[in-house]
Design a protein around this motif. Structure first.
Motif, short mmCIF file in Angstrom:
data_model
loop_
_atom_site.label_atom_id
_atom_site.label_comp_id
_atom_site.label_asym_id
_atom_site.label_seq_id
_atom_site.Cartn_x
_atom_site.Cartn_y
_atom_site.Cartn_z
N VAL A 68 -28.19 -1.12 -35.43
CA VAL A 68 -26.74 -1.14 -35.23
C VAL A 68 -26.13 -2.05 -36.29
O VAL A 68 -26.76 -3.02 -36.74
CB VAL A 68 -26.40 -1.64 -33.81
N ASN A 69 -24.90 -1.75 -36.69
CA ASN A 69 -24.20 -2.60 -37.65
C ASN A 69 -23.66 -3.84 -36.95
O ASN A 69 -23.07 -3.76 -35.88
CB ASN A 69 -23.03 -1.83 -38.29
N GLN A 70 -23.89 -5.01 -37.60
CA GLN A 70 -23.41 -6.27 -37.05
C GLN A 70 -22.89 -7.16 -38.18
O GLN A 70 -23.29 -7.00 -39.34
CB GLN A 70 -24.53 -7.01 -36.31
N ASN A 71 -22.00 -8.11 -37.82
CA ASN A 71 -21.58 -9.15 -38.76
C ASN A 71 -22.65 -10.23 -38.76
O ASN A 71 -22.55 -11.23 -38.06
CB ASN A 71 -20.24 -9.75 -38.35
N ALA A 72 -23.68 -10.05 -39.56
CA ALA A 72 -24.82 -10.96 -39.47
C ALA A 72 -25.28 -11.47 -40.83
O ALA A 72 -26.29 -12.17 -40.91
CB ALA A 72 -25.99 -10.26 -38.78
N GLY A 73 -24.57 -11.15 -41.90
CA GLY A 73 -25.03 -11.54 -43.22
C GLY A 73 -24.10 -12.50 -43.92
O GLY A 73 -22.91 -12.58 -43.62
N SER A 74 -24.65 -13.25 -44.88
CA SER A 74 -23.84 -14.09 -45.75
C SER A 74 -24.51 -14.17 -47.12
O SER A 74 -25.74 -14.11 -47.23
CB SER A 74 -23.66 -15.50 -45.17
N THR A 75 -23.68 -14.27 -48.16
CA THR A 75 -24.19 -14.27 -49.53
C THR A 75 -23.47 -15.33 -50.35
O THR A 75 -22.39 -15.81 -49.98
CB THR A 75 -23.97 -12.90 -50.20
N MET A 76 -24.06 -15.68 -51.48
CA MET A 76 -23.47 -16.65 -52.41
C MET A 76 -23.46 -16.05 -53.81
O MET A 76 -24.45 -15.47 -54.26
CB MET A 76 -24.25 -17.96 -52.40
N HIS A 77 -22.32 -16.20 -54.49
CA HIS A 77 -22.15 -15.64 -55.82
C HIS A 77 -21.60 -16.75 -56.73
O HIS A 77 -20.51 -17.26 -56.49
CB HIS A 77 -21.19 -14.46 -55.78
N LYS A 78 -22.35 -17.09 -57.77
CA LYS A 78 -21.94 -18.14 -58.70
C LYS A 78 -22.08 -17.62 -60.13
O LYS A 78 -23.01 -16.87 -60.44
CB LYS A 78 -22.80 -19.40 -58.53
N GLY A 79 -21.16 -18.05 -60.99
CA GLY A 79 -21.28 -17.59 -62.36
C GLY A 79 -20.25 -18.20 -63.28
O GLY A 79 -19.34 -18.93 -62.86
N ILE A 80 -20.41 -17.89 -64.55
CA ILE A 80 -19.45 -18.28 -65.58
C ILE A 80 -19.17 -17.06 -66.44
O ILE A 80 -20.09 -16.34 -66.85
CB ILE A 80 -19.97 -19.47 -66.43
N GLU A 81 -17.89 -16.82 -66.69
CA GLU A 81 -17.45 -15.72 -67.56
C GLU A 81 -16.81 -16.34 -68.79
O GLU A 81 -16.04 -17.30 -68.68
CB GLU A 81 -16.43 -14.85 -66.82
N TYR A 82 -17.11 -15.82 -69.96
CA TYR A 82 -16.61 -16.43 -71.19
C TYR A 82 -16.37 -15.37 -72.25
O TYR A 82 -17.02 -14.31 -72.28
CB TYR A 82 -17.62 -17.46 -71.72
N GLY A 83 -15.40 -15.63 -73.10
CA GLY A 83 -15.08 -14.69 -74.16
C GLY A 83 -14.43 -15.39 -75.33
O GLY A 83 -13.82 -16.45 -75.19
N ILE A 84 -14.57 -14.79 -76.50
CA ILE A 84 -13.94 -15.32 -77.71
C ILE A 84 -13.46 -14.16 -78.57
O ILE A 84 -14.14 -13.14 -78.70
CB ILE A 84 -14.91 -16.24 -78.50
#
Length: 682
Positions: free
Chosen positions: A599-615
């Motif tokens: 069954v579908n449940q609200n049971a998950g958690s995630t972490m997203h980290k990063g750096i975006e760069y441009g020149i």
């Protein structure tokens, strides 16, 4: 008394002579021909403003003038250089680019405390993109995955995924309704009608609502040109792809129109059974009765059909064997949209926008990914399904400026009513073991429906966005939004069916905040913000393969970020970066129960980290170099799916690095010539 009338008559005659000696000039965009309303024309010590159609009266004694407009290069013209049209060129100073997606108002990029990137008309024209990923992948932090024939999935501050974590818009209005997200939604766009693309990275739910989590993509359509113009282009390559683009429009008096479209098809490409065709057309009309009012109507239609060749396994790929087992699987998309937008500028401090929207969308398919085996080697199971919805929506938006601390308030509300139908029908598939192909299928006449339901989706929303400048060069922005959802679910399957969800009513609500600031000083800028994004459960997560719809909450993502930019050597060098950390909670996952059901449940958690760069580096007007990159890590915090614990592990489809670089050369000595090289890596 007679003397008074004589003086009035003399003045009137003098004024008439002056007007007769003047001529009407229009200020327009160099590439699109769109009129530029509010452009500043400096003649000696006088400053004129162009009207709603870009026009102004040029005095006969003018020897020189200067024309400026926000986001465009300053143009100086001598008397003998002034024609009926003054064409302004977009500025290369990226800090001064005008964006509208950041806070629902037109403002310079340096005033927006978020990570936002624009792709202008010049880049669109020069890229000659067959697909939108060939444009969007130029943006740092964005990796749009091509699944063939304009089908795609997305990665913006998220792994490459088909989940409902990205919002796709046209002129600031979502192209699909909440609850029926489709990862291929951008194929419903008419690329030929676009004059620009704005990409917001990170949550934007405080202004735009659900699904604006990883990012939002806003495609801005081109307005009617000031003068009669038309163009056509043809493309063809050695993989069976052919395409024709067309565009034409004009303005006369208060009315203008622009017709844009393209037809594309692929036949006998390198992958077996992968043909497709797409017809896309848009008609936009612009009505400007005066300098304060504009009425824009846009009608667009997309007719798309594609073979579904299925996946290629690693062994076949290594052998360069692109054969397909499928002979009848398909995907058909029909997307009709009509929007009517009325803009009223009450005065220099207040403006109101009212937009009405109608959508009629359907996706019908015989999906290759639904084919499954049975106990008989020659017999397989599959399905034919169709998801269709209509939308009746209204959007209100008011902007009010205040003298106090140069502040501004944007307030809005919306209502979206979208009745939706879905069915999935069982089919029995026959496989030819000699040919190793699925050759035909049949559908039982009785009890063949796997799903069949109707849903009435209602979304009521309101939002406030307030910005203030307590100090010079400092701008603080705060926003909050409230959403209320209702799904009226009506199951049309009999209670005797093996899987039937009881008809029910599901409601959701969410308050979403955002707070940020930006500071600029002599070509250097910094920003920071904290924001939330959310997405309510999708219809398929609530009402598929269960007896009772599960109780699910919206998934919520909280994002912290900071970044900055610098412009050096008269805008020859521009660099920017963004650091972010985003945690997702209440994520919906499939949980295995003690009785071995899921069954579908609200049971998950995630972490997203990063750096975006441009020149960006422009050593001269002829040479342009660009690099954009992203370094990120996406991991599970808590995630147990069907008894398997993924907590602490990195997510799949989440490369540590993606990058894109480009070198472009435009020699002055060959007018209109361009040669470039682009590199894309993950």
């Amino acid at each position: 008394m007679k003397l008074k009338y004589i003086l009035v008559l003399i003045l009137a005659c003098h004024s008439t002579m002056m007007w007769a000696q003047s001529k009407v000039i229009k200020v327009i965009d160099e590439l699109t021909g769109e009129p530029l309303s509010g452009a500043s024309i400096i003649i000696k010590n006088d400053i004129l403003k162009s009207s709603s159609n870009g026009s102004f009266l040029l005095p006969s004694n003018t020897e020189e003038l200067k024309v400026s407009f926000v986001g465009y290069e300053l143009l100086t013209l001598k008397k003998n250089e002034i024609g009926l049209f003054i064409r302004l060129k977009k500025s290369n100073a990226l800090m001064q680019e005008v964006v509208v997606t950041a806070n629902r108002i037109a403002q310079q990029r340096k005033e927006a405390p978020i990570a936002i990137t624009t792709i202008g008309k010049e880049v669109i024209e020069e890229t000659k993109a067959q697909r939108l990923d060939q444009l969007l992948n130029k943006v740092s932090g964005v990796h749009m995955v091509s699944l063939g024939n304009e089908q795609h999935e997305m990665s913006i501050r998220q792994p490459m995924t088909t989940k409902s974590l990205f919002l796709y818009m046209e002129d600031g209005i979502p192209i699909r309704t909440t609850g029926v997200y489709n990862h291929n939604a951008l194929l419903e766009m008419n690329m030929a009608a676009a004059k620009g693309i704005e990409v917001v990275k990170g949550p934007s739910s405080a202004l735009y609502g659900s699904e604006a989590i990883g990012g939002a993509v806003n495609i801005i359509t081109q307005a009617s040109p000031s003068l009669l113009s038309a163009k056509i282009s043809l493309q063809s390559n050695n993989t069976g792809y052919k395409r024709v683009d067309f565009q034409g429009g004009n303005s006369k008096g208060k009315w203008g129109f622009l017709l844009s479209g393209y037809y594309a098809n692929k036949h006998n490409g390198p992958i077996e059974y992968s043909d497709f065709q797409k017809k896309s057309i848009s008609l936009r009309t612009d009505y400007k009765p005066n300098d304060k009012t504009s009425w824009i109507n846009t009608l667009s239609y997309v007719d798309y059909s594609s073979d579904m060749s299925g996946s290629v396994d690693s062994l076949k790929y290594a052998q360069r064997n692109y054969s397909s087992m499928n002979t009848f699987t398909y995907r058909n998309v029909h997307a009709l949209r009509f929007k009517s937008m009325l803009n009223q500028q009450w005065n220099s401090n207040a403006s109101t926008n009212v937009s009405l929207l109608y959508r009629d969308n359907s996706i019908g398919q015989n999906p290759s990914y639904s084919i499954g085996s049975t106990s008989v080697p020659t017999k397989f199971k599959g399905q034919i399904n169709e998801n269709a919805f209509k939308t009746f929506a209204m959007f209100l938006n008011h902007t009010q400026k205040f003298n106090w601390l140069d502040s501004r308030l944007v307030a809005g509300a919306s209502v979206d009513i979208s009745p939706q139908d879905y069915y999935a029908k069982y089919i029995s598939i026959t496989k030819d073991l000699t040919l190793n192909k699925y050759v035909n299928y049949t559908s039982p006449v009785v009890d063949s429906f796997l799903s069949k339901y109707k849903t009435g989706i209602i979304n009521l929303a309101s939002y406030l966005n307030y910005e203030v400048s307590p100090l010079k060069n400092l701008k603080i922005v705060a926003a909050v939004r409230y959403d209320a959802f209702q799904y009226y679910f009506i199951n049309n399957l009999p209670t005797s069916a093996s899987v039937t969800t009881a008809s029910t009513l599901s409601t959701f609500s969410r308050v979403t905040p955002k707070l940020g600031f930006t500071y600029n000083f002599k070509g250097v800028g910094f920003y920071s913000n904290v924001s939330q994004g959310y997405v309510p459960p999708q219809l398929t997560e609530l009402y598929s393969s269960v007896k009772v719809a599960p109780y699910l909450l919206p998934q919520v993502f909280t994002n912290y970020e900071m970044g900055g930019w610098v412009s050096l050597y008269k805008n020859k060098i521009y660099a920017d970066f963004s650091l972010y950390s985003m945690k997702g909670t209440n994520e919906i996952i499939s949980v295995k129960l003690p009785d071995n059901t899921t069954v579908n449940q609200n049971a998950g958690s995630t972490m997203h980290k990063g750096i975006e760069y441009g020149i960006n580096f422009r050593p001269s007007k002829e040479l342009y170099l660009r690099f954009s990159g992203t370094s990120a890590k996406h991991s599970f915090v808590s995630n147990i799916v069907k008894g398997v614990d993924f907590s602490g592990k990195e997510m799949s489809g989440a490369p540590r690095f993606t990058g894109n670089a480009e070198v472009v050369y435009k020699p002055k000595w060959i007018k209109g010539f361009r040669i470039g090289m682009e590199w894309n890596h993950q």
